[in-house]
Design a protein around this motif. Structure first.
Motif, PDB file in Angstrom:
ATOM      1  N   PHE A  33       0.837  -1.194   0.000  1.00 55.66           N
ATOM      2  CA  PHE A  33       0.000   0.000   0.000  1.00 55.66           C
ATOM      3  C   PHE A  33       0.876   1.251   0.000  1.00 55.66           C
ATOM      4  O   PHE A  33       1.931   1.268   0.628  1.00 55.66           O
ATOM      5  CB  PHE A  33      -0.870   0.045   1.259  1.00 55.66           C
ATOM      6  CG  PHE A  33      -1.596  -1.240   1.571  1.00 55.66           C
ATOM      7  CD1 PHE A  33      -0.957  -2.253   2.258  1.00 55.66           C
ATOM      8  CD2 PHE A  33      -2.909  -1.419   1.184  1.00 55.66           C
ATOM      9  CE1 PHE A  33      -1.602  -3.442   2.559  1.00 55.66           C
ATOM     10  CE2 PHE A  33      -3.576  -2.601   1.486  1.00 55.66           C
ATOM     11  CZ  PHE A  33      -2.923  -3.607   2.164  1.00 55.66           C
ATOM     12  N   PHE A  45      -5.059   7.163   1.608  1.00 50.74           N
ATOM     13  CA  PHE A  45      -4.799   6.060   0.692  1.00 50.74           C
ATOM     14  C   PHE A  45      -4.489   6.569  -0.717  1.00 50.74           C
ATOM     15  O   PHE A  45      -5.184   7.453  -1.235  1.00 50.74           O
ATOM     16  CB  PHE A  45      -6.034   5.158   0.648  1.00 50.74           C
ATOM     17  CG  PHE A  45      -5.988   4.078  -0.395  1.00 50.74           C
ATOM     18  CD1 PHE A  45      -6.591   4.280  -1.631  1.00 50.74           C
ATOM     19  CD2 PHE A  45      -5.341   2.882  -0.160  1.00 50.74           C
ATOM     20  CE1 PHE A  45      -6.569   3.289  -2.599  1.00 50.74           C
ATOM     21  CE2 PHE A  45      -5.312   1.887  -1.123  1.00 50.74           C
ATOM     22  CZ  PHE A  45      -5.926   2.089  -2.346  1.00 50.74           C
ATOM     23  N   TYR A  48      -2.966   0.417  -4.065  1.00 52.65           N
ATOM     24  CA  TYR A  48      -2.849  -0.889  -3.409  1.00 52.65           C
ATOM     25  C   TYR A  48      -2.500  -1.935  -4.460  1.00 52.65           C
ATOM     26  O   TYR A  48      -3.107  -1.969  -5.533  1.00 52.65           O
ATOM     27  CB  TYR A  48      -4.183  -1.184  -2.723  1.00 52.65           C
ATOM     28  CG  TYR A  48      -4.517  -2.621  -2.414  1.00 52.65           C
ATOM     29  CD1 TYR A  48      -5.757  -3.151  -2.771  1.00 52.65           C
ATOM     30  CD2 TYR A  48      -3.640  -3.438  -1.721  1.00 52.65           C
ATOM     31  CE1 TYR A  48      -6.097  -4.451  -2.459  1.00 52.65           C
ATOM     32  CE2 TYR A  48      -3.970  -4.747  -1.407  1.00 52.65           C
ATOM     33  CZ  TYR A  48      -5.213  -5.244  -1.776  1.00 52.65           C
ATOM     34  OH  TYR A  48      -5.544  -6.535  -1.471  1.00 52.65           O
TER      35      TYR A  48
ATOM     36  N   TYR B  32     -13.504  -3.574   9.382  1.00 47.16           N
ATOM     37  CA  TYR B  32     -12.547  -3.918  10.416  1.00 47.16           C
ATOM     38  C   TYR B  32     -12.050  -2.596  11.018  1.00 47.16           C
ATOM     39  O   TYR B  32     -12.020  -1.566  10.342  1.00 47.16           O
ATOM     40  CB  TYR B  32     -11.356  -4.668   9.824  1.00 47.16           C
ATOM     41  CG  TYR B  32     -11.718  -5.924   9.064  1.00 47.16           C
ATOM     42  CD1 TYR B  32     -11.587  -5.985   7.678  1.00 47.16           C
ATOM     43  CD2 TYR B  32     -12.164  -7.061   9.725  1.00 47.16           C
ATOM     44  CE1 TYR B  32     -11.908  -7.138   6.966  1.00 47.16           C
ATOM     45  CE2 TYR B  32     -12.484  -8.226   9.021  1.00 47.16           C
ATOM     46  CZ  TYR B  32     -12.360  -8.252   7.644  1.00 47.16           C
ATOM     47  OH  TYR B  32     -12.672  -9.385   6.952  1.00 47.16           O
ATOM     48  N   PHE B  34      -9.029  -0.547  13.521  1.00 51.41           N
ATOM     49  CA  PHE B  34      -7.638  -0.604  13.970  1.00 51.41           C
ATOM     50  C   PHE B  34      -7.285   0.678  14.735  1.00 51.41           C
ATOM     51  O   PHE B  34      -7.849   1.743  14.485  1.00 51.41           O
ATOM     52  CB  PHE B  34      -6.676  -0.695  12.768  1.00 51.41           C
ATOM     53  CG  PHE B  34      -6.948  -1.847  11.835  1.00 51.41           C
ATOM     54  CD1 PHE B  34      -7.850  -1.711  10.796  1.00 51.41           C
ATOM     55  CD2 PHE B  34      -6.288  -3.051  11.993  1.00 51.41           C
ATOM     56  CE1 PHE B  34      -8.111  -2.771   9.926  1.00 51.41           C
ATOM     57  CE2 PHE B  34      -6.527  -4.113  11.117  1.00 51.41           C
ATOM     58  CZ  PHE B  34      -7.445  -3.971  10.092  1.00 51.41           C
ATOM     59  N   LEU B  51     -11.697  -7.472  14.563  1.00 44.22           N
ATOM     60  CA  LEU B  51     -12.165  -8.130  13.348  1.00 44.22           C
ATOM     61  C   LEU B  51     -13.573  -8.662  13.544  1.00 44.22           C
ATOM     62  O   LEU B  51     -14.445  -8.490  12.697  1.00 44.22           O
ATOM     63  CB  LEU B  51     -11.211  -9.263  12.955  1.00 44.22           C
ATOM     64  CG  LEU B  51      -9.737  -8.871  12.765  1.00 44.22           C
ATOM     65  CD1 LEU B  51      -8.920 -10.069  12.305  1.00 44.22           C
ATOM     66  CD2 LEU B  51      -9.605  -7.731  11.773  1.00 44.22           C
ATOM     67  N   SER B  94     -11.305  -0.423   7.719  1.00 49.28           N
ATOM     68  CA  SER B  94     -11.018  -1.098   6.465  1.00 49.28           C
ATOM     69  C   SER B  94     -12.247  -1.928   6.105  1.00 49.28           C
ATOM     70  O   SER B  94     -12.635  -2.802   6.872  1.00 49.28           O
ATOM     71  CB  SER B  94      -9.793  -1.993   6.636  1.00 49.28           C
ATOM     72  OG  SER B  94      -9.470  -2.668   5.465  1.00 49.28           O
ATOM     73  N   TYR B  96     -14.857  -4.674   4.723  1.00 49.62           N
ATOM     74  CA  TYR B  96     -14.775  -6.091   4.398  1.00 49.62           C
ATOM     75  C   TYR B  96     -14.604  -6.298   2.896  1.00 49.62           C
ATOM     76  O   TYR B  96     -13.879  -7.181   2.445  1.00 49.62           O
ATOM     77  CB  TYR B  96     -16.066  -6.813   4.806  1.00 49.62           C
ATOM     78  CG  TYR B  96     -16.245  -7.088   6.276  1.00 49.62           C
ATOM     79  CD1 TYR B  96     -17.245  -7.953   6.711  1.00 49.62           C
ATOM     80  CD2 TYR B  96     -15.458  -6.489   7.244  1.00 49.62           C
ATOM     81  CE1 TYR B  96     -17.450  -8.219   8.058  1.00 49.62           C
ATOM     82  CE2 TYR B  96     -15.647  -6.747   8.586  1.00 49.62           C
ATOM     83  CZ  TYR B  96     -16.661  -7.607   8.990  1.00 49.62           C
ATOM     84  OH  TYR B  96     -16.878  -7.862  10.316  1.00 49.62           O
ATOM     85  N   ASN B  98     -13.335  -4.342   0.567  1.00 50.50           N
ATOM     86  CA  ASN B  98     -12.114  -3.838  -0.078  1.00 50.50           C
ATOM     87  C   ASN B  98     -11.108  -3.545   1.020  1.00 50.50           C
ATOM     88  O   ASN B  98     -10.813  -2.392   1.317  1.00 50.50           O
ATOM     89  CB  ASN B  98     -12.398  -2.584  -0.902  1.00 50.50           C
ATOM     90  CG  ASN B  98     -11.156  -2.101  -1.662  1.00 50.50           C
ATOM     91  OD1 ASN B  98     -10.103  -2.747  -1.636  1.00 50.50           O
ATOM     92  ND2 ASN B  98     -11.277  -0.968  -2.317  1.00 50.50           N
ATOM     93  N   ALA B  99     -10.610  -4.628   1.620  1.00 52.75           N
ATOM     94  CA  ALA B  99      -9.762  -4.462   2.801  1.00 52.75           C
ATOM     95  C   ALA B  99      -8.441  -3.788   2.480  1.00 52.75           C
ATOM     96  O   ALA B  99      -7.685  -3.459   3.377  1.00 52.75           O
ATOM     97  CB  ALA B  99      -9.535  -5.807   3.457  1.00 52.75           C
ATOM     98  N   GLY B 100      -8.159  -3.598   1.192  1.00 54.59           N
ATOM     99  CA  GLY B 100      -6.936  -2.909   0.855  1.00 54.59           C
ATOM    100  C   GLY B 100      -7.015  -1.412   1.050  1.00 54.59           C
ATOM    101  O   GLY B 100      -5.996  -0.727   1.071  1.00 54.59           O
ATOM    102  N   LYS B 101      -8.209  -0.884   1.163  1.00 51.76           N
ATOM    103  CA  LYS B 101      -8.373   0.566   1.177  1.00 51.76           C
ATOM    104  C   LYS B 101      -8.771   1.012   2.568  1.00 51.76           C
ATOM    105  O   LYS B 101      -9.939   1.095   2.900  1.00 51.76           O
ATOM    106  CB  LYS B 101      -9.432   0.972   0.158  1.00 51.76           C
ATOM    107  CG  LYS B 101      -9.499   2.462  -0.086  1.00 51.76           C
ATOM    108  CD  LYS B 101     -10.394   2.774  -1.268  1.00 51.76           C
ATOM    109  CE  LYS B 101     -10.404   4.258  -1.565  1.00 51.76           C
ATOM    110  NZ  LYS B 101     -11.208   4.562  -2.764  1.00 51.76           N
ATOM    111  N   SER B 102      -7.788   1.325   3.403  1.00 50.53           N
ATOM    112  CA  SER B 102      -8.045   1.791   4.757  1.00 50.53           C
ATOM    113  C   SER B 102      -8.279   3.287   4.774  1.00 50.53           C
ATOM    114  O   SER B 102      -7.673   4.033   4.000  1.00 50.53           O
ATOM    115  CB  SER B 102      -6.866   1.447   5.667  1.00 50.53           C
ATOM    116  OG  SER B 102      -6.737   0.057   5.823  1.00 50.53           O
ATOM    117  N   PHE B 104      -8.153   6.505   7.462  1.00 49.40           N
ATOM    118  CA  PHE B 104      -7.598   6.899   8.754  1.00 49.40           C
ATOM    119  C   PHE B 104      -8.241   8.200   9.241  1.00 49.40           C
ATOM    120  O   PHE B 104      -8.625   9.059   8.432  1.00 49.40           O
ATOM    121  CB  PHE B 104      -6.088   7.137   8.642  1.00 49.40           C
ATOM    122  CG  PHE B 104      -5.275   5.873   8.504  1.00 49.40           C
ATOM    123  CD1 PHE B 104      -5.183   5.223   7.280  1.00 49.40           C
ATOM    124  CD2 PHE B 104      -4.600   5.343   9.589  1.00 49.40           C
ATOM    125  CE1 PHE B 104      -4.441   4.060   7.144  1.00 49.40           C
ATOM    126  CE2 PHE B 104      -3.845   4.185   9.463  1.00 49.40           C
ATOM    127  CZ  PHE B 104      -3.772   3.540   8.243  1.00 49.40           C
TER     128      PHE B 104
END
Lengths: 115, 114
Positions: A33, A45, A48, B32, B34, B51, B94, B96, B98-102, B104
């Protein structure tokens, strides 16, 4: 080392120059990432990868930003014709699997300053 | 889309006092959750994650957080802080799907005073 490594740690460039930022993820990590962190803000972001495939690049702010991970390990973020608003810390992170619920392991970042 | 709001930009506290850093989120899908900590000139380190299952999660360095689905909150707590806990803390979500796109929050600066 065992962690995510980014280079250079600091980069100063003149407006209009092209820059390349490198990320070495943790060995064997599938997902990688890129984030942009402006001063006083949280990471935003950018893009990815899962192995060599770029699955999401929706966060790249303009077509001047380009990222690649040709062999599924090292990644490079390239910024063309830099502008002052590109000044920020660029963070790279990796995670071991497909990313679902997996925490990301971050590098120390590259601080980019555009003069 | 998701959004994360950290309700306090700065939290000063005396050493050995308890602390709570507040995080609310908004999302149209399940996420998810964090908490990360960032020391000066370093990257982010994971403190804890939610989770599924028990809504109270324990992390490193004595931190814990409680997921409250009805209030869409995930507040971070520590019963007794140390000088070394002085840092920037980030809440993140994040999805479910698209867990790649967090996403913040903007962070909370915790300053522990002697």
């Amino acid at each position: 080392g065992a962690g995510v490594s980014q280079s250079p740690r600091y980069k100063v460039a003149k407006r209009g120059q092209d820059v390349a930022l490198r990320c070495d993820p943790i060995s064997g990590h599938v997902s990688l990432f890129w984030y942009q962190q402006a001063l006083g803000q949280g990471p935003e972001f950018l893009t990815y990868f899962q192995n060599e495939a770029q699955l999401d690049k929706s966060g790249l702010p303009s077509d001047r930003f380009f990222a690649e991970r040709p062999e599924g390990s090292v990644s490079t973020l390239k910024i063309q014709r830099t502008q002052q608003e590109d000044s920020a810390v660029y963070l790279c992170a990796s995670s071991p699997y497909r990313g679902q619920g997996q925490p990301q392991h971050f590098g120390d970042g590259t601080r980019l300053s555009i003069l | 889309a998701q959004s994360v709001t950290q309700l306090d930009s700065q939290v000063p506290v005396f050493e050995e006092a308890p602390v709570e850093l507040r995080c609310n989120y908004s999302s149209s899908v399940s996420v998810y959750l964090f908490w990360y900590v960032q020391y000066p000139n370093q990257g982010l380190q994971l403190l804890l994650k939610y989770l599924s299952g028990s809504t109270l999660v324990k992390g490193i360095n004595g931190f814990e957080a409680e997921f409250n689905k009805s209030q869409t909150s995930f507040h971070l707590r520590k019963p007794s802080v140390h000088i070394s806990d002085t840092a920037e803390y980030f809440c993140a979500v994040s999805p479910y799907t698209n867990a790649g796109k967090s996403t913040f929050g903007d962070g909370t600066t915790l300053t522990v005073k002697p």
